[in-house]
Design an enzyme around this catalytic site. Structure first.
Site, PDB file in Angstrom:
ATOM      1  CD  GLU A  79      -3.213   0.571   0.409  1.00  0.00           C
ATOM      2  OE1 GLU A  79      -2.731   1.449  -0.334  1.00  0.00           O
ATOM      3  OE2 GLU A  79      -4.422   0.470   0.614  1.00  0.00           O
ATOM      4  CG  ASP A  80      -0.907   4.696  -1.633  1.00  0.00           C
ATOM      5  OD1 ASP A  80      -1.601   3.947  -0.907  1.00  0.00           O
ATOM      6  OD2 ASP A  80      -1.416   5.559  -2.364  1.00  0.00           O
ATOM      7  CG  ASP A 137      -6.040   8.585   6.338  1.00  0.00           C
ATOM      8  OD1 ASP A 137      -6.294   8.710   7.531  1.00  0.00           O
ATOM      9  OD2 ASP A 137      -6.225   9.508   5.523  1.00  0.00           O
ATOM     10  CG  PHE A 156      -4.383  15.286   1.656  1.00  0.00           C
ATOM     11  CD1 PHE A 156      -5.172  14.139   1.655  1.00  0.00           C
ATOM     12  CD2 PHE A 156      -3.898  15.778   0.456  1.00  0.00           C
ATOM     13  CE1 PHE A 156      -5.476  13.505   0.451  1.00  0.00           C
ATOM     14  CE2 PHE A 156      -4.203  15.154  -0.743  1.00  0.00           C
ATOM     15  CZ  PHE A 156      -4.990  14.013  -0.743  1.00  0.00           C
ATOM     16  NE  ARG A 174      -2.862   8.761  -9.137  1.00  0.00           N
ATOM     17  CZ  ARG A 174      -3.456   8.229  -8.077  1.00  0.00           C
ATOM     18  NH1 ARG A 174      -2.733   7.791  -7.073  1.00  0.00           N
ATOM     19  NH2 ARG A 174      -4.762   8.153  -7.996  1.00  0.00           N
TER      20      ARG A 174
HETATM   21  P1  IMP Z   1      -7.649   4.486   4.501  1.00  0.00           P
HETATM   22  O1  IMP Z   1      -8.674   3.474   4.081  1.00  0.00           O
HETATM   23  O2  IMP Z   1      -8.266   5.636   5.264  1.00  0.00           O
HETATM   24  O3  IMP Z   1      -6.483   3.881   5.255  1.00  0.00           O
HETATM   25  O4  IMP Z   1      -7.095   5.196   3.212  1.00  0.00           O
HETATM   26  C1  IMP Z   1      -6.462   4.523   2.246  1.00  0.00           C
HETATM   27  C2  IMP Z   1      -6.432   5.268   0.931  1.00  0.00           C
HETATM   28  O5  IMP Z   1      -6.836   6.649   1.009  1.00  0.00           O
HETATM   29  C3  IMP Z   1      -5.018   5.276   0.442  1.00  0.00           C
HETATM   30  O6  IMP Z   1      -4.697   4.096  -0.268  1.00  0.00           O
HETATM   31  C4  IMP Z   1      -4.987   6.517  -0.423  1.00  0.00           C
HETATM   32  O7  IMP Z   1      -5.464   6.217  -1.710  1.00  0.00           O
HETATM   33  C5  IMP Z   1      -5.964   7.458   0.248  1.00  0.00           C
HETATM   34  N1  IMP Z   1      -5.272   8.425   1.144  1.00  0.00           N
HETATM   35  C6  IMP Z   1      -5.298   8.436   2.491  1.00  0.00           C
HETATM   36  N2  IMP Z   1      -4.559   9.438   2.986  1.00  0.00           N
HETATM   37  C7  IMP Z   1      -4.064  10.092   1.907  1.00  0.00           C
HETATM   38  C8  IMP Z   1      -3.188  11.256   1.758  1.00  0.00           C
HETATM   39  O8  IMP Z   1      -2.723  11.894   2.715  1.00  0.00           O
HETATM   40  N3  IMP Z   1      -2.893  11.602   0.476  1.00  0.00           N
HETATM   41  C9  IMP Z   1      -3.364  10.933  -0.618  1.00  0.00           C
HETATM   42  N4  IMP Z   1      -4.161   9.857  -0.518  1.00  0.00           N
HETATM   43  C10 IMP Z   1      -4.507   9.442   0.736  1.00  0.00           C
END
Ligand code: IMP
Length: 178
Positions: free
Chosen positions: A102-103, A106, A155, A168
């Site tokens: 995963e990148d 969050d 963010f 990106r």
């Molecule tokens: P989660 O389900 O809240 O953990 O979020 C996962 C997805 O939200 C990541 O794979 C990203 O695509 C997007 N995301 C969450 N935080 C960021 C951020 O700070 N910048 C860009 N994309 C984010």
């Protein structure tokens, strides 16, 4: 480039290219030690992970294959509206050691969902790797095996991560200026 503008927002430099590469190399070197001698099935989660996955795999000295999956949302009939689905898995991962790439994690909801979906394919083991992790934002009990850099709950964009589809291509990671 210390500041960048993407659409309506201003971002400032947060993590340099060198720091990113060092974090990726640290992760790869731990994987090389801990997963040595095993066949590894890497699964990158699109879109955000493409740069991280490309740099990580170049540093892996393991027998590994890689595929990329995507989470598709569509309007369901349930009251919650949006239903998500993992698409693109055509390979058999039964009894394989899977490492999910995963990148960013969050809230952890996405990775938790992916992990649950993948368990249905009965892999031998699922390891979770993320370049960036926001511990303050994480609401799920996901146990991360490999974390590149812990960051505050702000963010960020760059190195594969986007703001509304843009940013990106940036080689460094930038954080939003409020
Ligand atoms: P989660 O389900 O809240 O953990 O979020 C996962 C997805 O939200 C990541 O794979 C990203 O695509 C997007 N995301 C969450 N935080 C960021 C951020 O700070 N910048 C860009 N994309 C984010």
């Amino acid at each position: 480039m210390d500041n960048v503008r993407i659409l309506d927002k201003e971002f400032k430099l947060f993590i340099s290219e060198k720091q990113i590469q060092e974090a990726v190399e640290r992760m790869a070197s731990r994987m090389n030690k801990e997963l040595k001698g095993q066949k590894i099935f890497l699964i990158g989660i699109l879109n955000g992970c493409f740069m991280f996955a490309a740099d990580l795999i170049r540093n892996l000295d393991l027998d590994c294959t890689i595929t990329f999956l995507k989470l598709a949302s569509y309007q369901g009939t349930s009251s919650t509206g949006k239903v998500k689905r993992l698409i693109g898995l055509n390979e058999d991962i039964k009894d394989q050691v899977v490492v999910v790439l995963e990148d960013i994690v969050d809230t952890g909801i996405t990775l938790d969902f992916i992990q649950k979906q993948l368990r249905g394919y009965e892999p031998a083991e699922i390891k979770l790797a993320t370049l960036l992790y926001k511990p303050e934002a994480c609401r799920q009990d996901v146990s991360l095996d490999y974390v590149g850099i812990e960051i505050p709950d702000d963010f960020v964009v760059g190195y594969g991560l986007d703001y509304n589809g843009y940013g990106r291509n940036l080689r460094q990671i930038y954080t939003v200026i409020e």
